[in-house]
Structures are given as C-alpha cells and as structure tokens.
Design a protein around this motif. Sequence first.
Motif, PDB file in Angstrom:
ATOM      1  N   HIS A   1     -20.918  -8.451 -16.486  1.00  0.00           N
ATOM      2  CA  HIS A   1     -20.926  -7.591 -15.308  1.00  0.00           C
ATOM      3  C   HIS A   1     -21.025  -8.422 -14.037  1.00  0.00           C
ATOM      4  O   HIS A   1     -21.850  -9.329 -13.944  1.00  0.00           O
ATOM      5  CB  HIS A   1     -22.125  -6.635 -15.373  1.00  0.00           C
ATOM      6  N   GLY A   2     -20.164  -8.130 -13.067  1.00  0.00           N
ATOM      7  CA  GLY A   2     -20.335  -8.664 -11.723  1.00  0.00           C
ATOM      8  C   GLY A   2     -19.681  -9.995 -11.435  1.00  0.00           C
ATOM      9  O   GLY A   2     -19.860 -10.524 -10.328  1.00  0.00           O
ATOM     10  N   ILE A   3     -18.933 -10.572 -12.364  1.00  0.00           N
ATOM     11  CA  ILE A   3     -18.252 -11.832 -12.057  1.00  0.00           C
ATOM     12  C   ILE A   3     -17.230 -11.580 -10.951  1.00  0.00           C
ATOM     13  O   ILE A   3     -16.453 -10.628 -10.988  1.00  0.00           O
ATOM     14  CB  ILE A   3     -17.578 -12.419 -13.308  1.00  0.00           C
ATOM     15  N   GLY A   4     -17.250 -12.447  -9.949  1.00  0.00           N
ATOM     16  CA  GLY A   4     -16.369 -12.296  -8.800  1.00  0.00           C
ATOM     17  C   GLY A   4     -16.965 -11.478  -7.677  1.00  0.00           C
ATOM     18  O   GLY A   4     -16.346 -11.337  -6.613  1.00  0.00           O
ATOM     19  N   GLU A   5     -18.171 -10.958  -7.890  1.00  0.00           N
ATOM     20  CA  GLU A   5     -18.824 -10.124  -6.884  1.00  0.00           C
ATOM     21  C   GLU A   5     -19.986 -10.870  -6.229  1.00  0.00           C
ATOM     22  O   GLU A   5     -20.519 -11.835  -6.782  1.00  0.00           O
ATOM     23  CB  GLU A   5     -19.344  -8.833  -7.527  1.00  0.00           C
ATOM     24  N   ASP A   6     -20.380 -10.390  -5.051  1.00  0.00           N
ATOM     25  CA  ASP A   6     -21.533 -10.967  -4.358  1.00  0.00           C
ATOM     26  C   ASP A   6     -22.813 -10.586  -5.094  1.00  0.00           C
ATOM     27  O   ASP A   6     -22.940  -9.486  -5.637  1.00  0.00           O
ATOM     28  CB  ASP A   6     -21.599 -10.465  -2.918  1.00  0.00           C
ATOM     29  N   ARG A   7     -23.763 -11.524  -5.068  1.00  0.00           N
ATOM     30  CA  ARG A   7     -24.985 -11.313  -5.844  1.00  0.00           C
ATOM     31  C   ARG A   7     -26.112 -12.135  -5.246  1.00  0.00           C
ATOM     32  O   ARG A   7     -25.892 -13.191  -4.651  1.00  0.00           O
ATOM     33  CB  ARG A   7     -24.730 -11.740  -7.285  1.00  0.00           C
ATOM     34  N   GLN A   8     -27.332 -11.661  -5.468  1.00  0.00           N
ATOM     35  CA  GLN A   8     -28.533 -12.424  -5.151  1.00  0.00           C
ATOM     36  C   GLN A   8     -29.228 -12.780  -6.454  1.00  0.00           C
ATOM     37  O   GLN A   8     -29.403 -11.922  -7.324  1.00  0.00           O
ATOM     38  CB  GLN A   8     -29.470 -11.625  -4.259  1.00  0.00           C
ATOM     39  N   GLN A   9     -29.623 -14.031  -6.583  1.00  0.00           N
ATOM     40  CA  GLN A   9     -30.299 -14.479  -7.799  1.00  0.00           C
ATOM     41  C   GLN A   9     -31.149 -15.693  -7.471  1.00  0.00           C
ATOM     42  O   GLN A   9     -30.688 -16.617  -6.810  1.00  0.00           O
ATOM     43  CB  GLN A   9     -29.277 -14.841  -8.890  1.00  0.00           C
ATOM     44  N   ALA A  10     -32.391 -15.674  -7.936  1.00  0.00           N
ATOM     45  CA  ALA A  10     -33.295 -16.816  -7.755  1.00  0.00           C
ATOM     46  C   ALA A  10     -33.414 -17.230  -6.290  1.00  0.00           C
ATOM     47  O   ALA A  10     -33.473 -18.422  -5.972  1.00  0.00           O
ATOM     48  CB  ALA A  10     -32.836 -18.000  -8.606  1.00  0.00           C
ATOM     49  N   GLY A  11     -33.421 -16.247  -5.392  1.00  0.00           N
ATOM     50  CA  GLY A  11     -33.566 -16.541  -3.974  1.00  0.00           C
ATOM     51  C   GLY A  11     -32.307 -17.021  -3.294  1.00  0.00           C
ATOM     52  O   GLY A  11     -32.345 -17.403  -2.118  1.00  0.00           O
ATOM     53  N   LEU A  12     -31.188 -16.998  -3.995  1.00  0.00           N
ATOM     54  CA  LEU A  12     -29.913 -17.447  -3.443  1.00  0.00           C
ATOM     55  C   LEU A  12     -28.941 -16.272  -3.390  1.00  0.00           C
ATOM     56  O   LEU A  12     -29.038 -15.328  -4.171  1.00  0.00           O
ATOM     57  CB  LEU A  12     -29.324 -18.566  -4.298  1.00  0.00           C
ATOM     58  N   SER A  13     -27.984 -16.378  -2.467  1.00  0.00           N
ATOM     59  CA  SER A  13     -26.947 -15.354  -2.343  1.00  0.00           C
ATOM     60  C   SER A  13     -25.588 -16.018  -2.389  1.00  0.00           C
ATOM     61  O   SER A  13     -25.406 -17.138  -1.897  1.00  0.00           O
ATOM     62  CB  SER A  13     -27.094 -14.585  -1.018  1.00  0.00           C
ATOM     63  N   GLY A  14     -24.628 -15.337  -2.977  1.00  0.00           N
ATOM     64  CA  GLY A  14     -23.286 -15.886  -3.045  1.00  0.00           C
ATOM     65  C   GLY A  14     -22.424 -15.088  -3.992  1.00  0.00           C
ATOM     66  O   GLY A  14     -22.785 -14.000  -4.433  1.00  0.00           O
ATOM     67  N   THR A  15     -21.263 -15.641  -4.317  1.00  0.00           N
ATOM     68  CA  THR A  15     -20.333 -15.005  -5.247  1.00  0.00           C
ATOM     69  C   THR A  15     -20.571 -15.528  -6.649  1.00  0.00           C
ATOM     70  O   THR A  15     -20.615 -16.744  -6.875  1.00  0.00           O
ATOM     71  CB  THR A  15     -18.882 -15.287  -4.826  1.00  0.00           C
ATOM     72  N   PHE A  16     -20.736 -14.621  -7.584  1.00  0.00           N
ATOM     73  CA  PHE A  16     -20.956 -14.969  -8.993  1.00  0.00           C
ATOM     74  C   PHE A  16     -19.622 -15.419  -9.584  1.00  0.00           C
ATOM     75  O   PHE A  16     -18.734 -14.611  -9.839  1.00  0.00           O
ATOM     76  CB  PHE A  16     -21.518 -13.740  -9.711  1.00  0.00           C
ATOM     77  N   LEU A  17     -19.472 -16.725  -9.802  1.00  0.00           N
ATOM     78  CA  LEU A  17     -18.208 -17.281 -10.277  1.00  0.00           C
ATOM     79  C   LEU A  17     -18.079 -17.267 -11.798  1.00  0.00           C
ATOM     80  O   LEU A  17     -16.967 -17.275 -12.333  1.00  0.00           O
ATOM     81  CB  LEU A  17     -18.053 -18.727  -9.788  1.00  0.00           C
ATOM     82  N   GLY A  18     -19.205 -17.281 -12.488  1.00  0.00           N
ATOM     83  CA  GLY A  18     -19.188 -17.395 -13.941  1.00  0.00           C
ATOM     84  C   GLY A  18     -20.368 -18.221 -14.400  1.00  0.00           C
ATOM     85  O   GLY A  18     -21.403 -18.267 -13.716  1.00  0.00           O
ATOM     86  N   VAL A  19     -20.241 -18.883 -15.539  1.00  0.00           N
ATOM     87  CA  VAL A  19     -21.350 -19.648 -16.106  1.00  0.00           C
ATOM     88  C   VAL A  19     -20.878 -21.017 -16.572  1.00  0.00           C
ATOM     89  O   VAL A  19     -19.686 -21.236 -16.812  1.00  0.00           O
ATOM     90  CB  VAL A  19     -21.997 -18.900 -17.298  1.00  0.00           C
ATOM     91  N   ASP A  20     -21.838 -21.940 -16.710  1.00  0.00           N
ATOM     92  CA  ASP A  20     -21.517 -23.249 -17.279  1.00  0.00           C
ATOM     93  C   ASP A  20     -21.662 -23.187 -18.791  1.00  0.00           C
ATOM     94  O   ASP A  20     -21.856 -22.105 -19.369  1.00  0.00           O
ATOM     95  CB  ASP A  20     -22.382 -24.345 -16.651  1.00  0.00           C
ATOM     96  N   GLU A  21     -21.586 -24.312 -19.467  1.00  0.00           N
ATOM     97  CA  GLU A  21     -21.576 -24.305 -20.936  1.00  0.00           C
ATOM     98  C   GLU A  21     -22.869 -23.784 -21.536  1.00  0.00           C
ATOM     99  O   GLU A  21     -22.884 -23.263 -22.659  1.00  0.00           O
ATOM    100  CB  GLU A  21     -21.302 -25.716 -21.466  1.00  0.00           C
ATOM    101  N   ASP A  22     -23.985 -23.883 -20.779  1.00  0.00           N
ATOM    102  CA  ASP A  22     -25.265 -23.370 -21.254  1.00  0.00           C
ATOM    103  C   ASP A  22     -25.599 -22.011 -20.637  1.00  0.00           C
ATOM    104  O   ASP A  22     -26.762 -21.602 -20.615  1.00  0.00           O
ATOM    105  CB  ASP A  22     -26.383 -24.376 -20.949  1.00  0.00           C
TER     106      ASP A  22
END
Length: 234
Positions: free
Chosen positions: A190-211
């Motif tokens: 859910h939400g990949i490519g959308e704006d998001r706040q997480q862990a005190g940061l804001s930005g566009t959720f691009l995806g995930v790394d290998e972990d």
Amino acid sequence: MSETVTFPPLMTGEAAGSGQDPFDLACQKAELGVDAGLVVYDLGTDVLRAALVLAPEVPLAKAMAMLPVCGLGFQNALGALAPPEVAVHLDWDGGLLINGARCGSLRIAASTDAPDAQPDWLVVGLDLPLWPAGDGGDTPDQTALYAEGCADVAAPRLLESWTRHCLHWINRWDEGELKALHTEWRGLAHGIGEDRQQAGLSGTFLGVDEDFGMLLRDDTTTHLIPLTTVLVQD
C-alpha cells in the motif's frame, strides 16, 4: 469460541486465557525458551488475535522479513476463503487493509533490537477485527472483516489458513526465494509512489531495499528507514 483449530506440521497451538493478549503471552513464552512454531491465539466473538513464535537463524535486520512474510500469509489465507472481489493490501509497517480501509494489523517483537545480532526469538502478532466497533460511519477509513463481504469466513479456519500460508512463505524465504517474496509483496504493498510520513521523515515512498527497509525520497535525498524501527518495544 471453543472450536478445534488444526495447525500445520512444525506448529503447535495454545489458546490464550481470558483477558490475555496472545502477542504478549507469546513474547513471554519465547523469553522463557519455548520452541519456535508455537501459535498463541484468542478467537473472540469480535476479534481474531494470534501470535507466532519464530527463531530465524540470521541477524535481526534480515529476520525482520518475517513481518512481510506473515503479511503475505494473511493475504493468501483470506484470499483462499473470501469472495474473489475482496481486496487485501499490506502497509509497510504491518497495517492491513481490506477493500481500501484499515482492518487490523501485524506487529513484531524480538529478543534484541540490534540489527546485526541474531535474535534468540521473534514473535509476529495478528490483530484482526471481525465486527465493527460502534457506528462504522464514524471511522470510514476503518473496517472489520465481516463488514467487507466476509461473513462466511470462520475465524478458526482463517487462523488455520494463515499459519499454513505463513509456513509456506517462511520455507520459501528460508530457501532463498527473496525475489519471489519481494515481487509478491510489492504487488500488495500500500502507498508506493505516494507521499508519506515515517520515523519523523516525510517524502515519497519509493519502495524497499533487500531487507524491506523503506526508501523515502524527499526534495534532497533518499532516506533508508530500517524495518527494525517498527519493532514493538518492551
């Protein structure tokens, strides 16, 4: 509910007592050295709660993959029991969405919060509302399983299915099928490519790394937020 629940090989079940949180109880038992594969559960009239004890033999940073693994297990489980039009999506931090609305969550705890340390145990918990609390119109972004066309999905059968599908994905992860895991998860994320706040940061959720660390892009850089940041702390 007192219905019999049958678990797959390598897993054993234990019903939580009245008023006990299966997640907390599973963590306590894991701390005391219970074998991996224990499923502590509570089949309430309006909520399904369960927790699975695991012991991945890898550092915590990699063992955190058990959160998305169990998320895939939930989507597969409900997909096998619910009408085909019921859509399930997975939030990065363990949130569950059914037909676009929030419907419970997964949470995760471990014996350590050090990313490079191998945890003695790890517990993934499932909390799923079966019936809405109060007037659903008051919280249109929140839902419950039986409000989404799933009234015929019996909680014991869903619990059985969840553990079976979790075991399937755990085995695939253990066999190194990380590409398949990532592909399946990304298709439900859910939400990949959308704006998001997480862990005190804001930005566009691009995806995930290998972990499965979150890649969050702001105006100047891409931040990596480790999945270990969602660990439930004591």
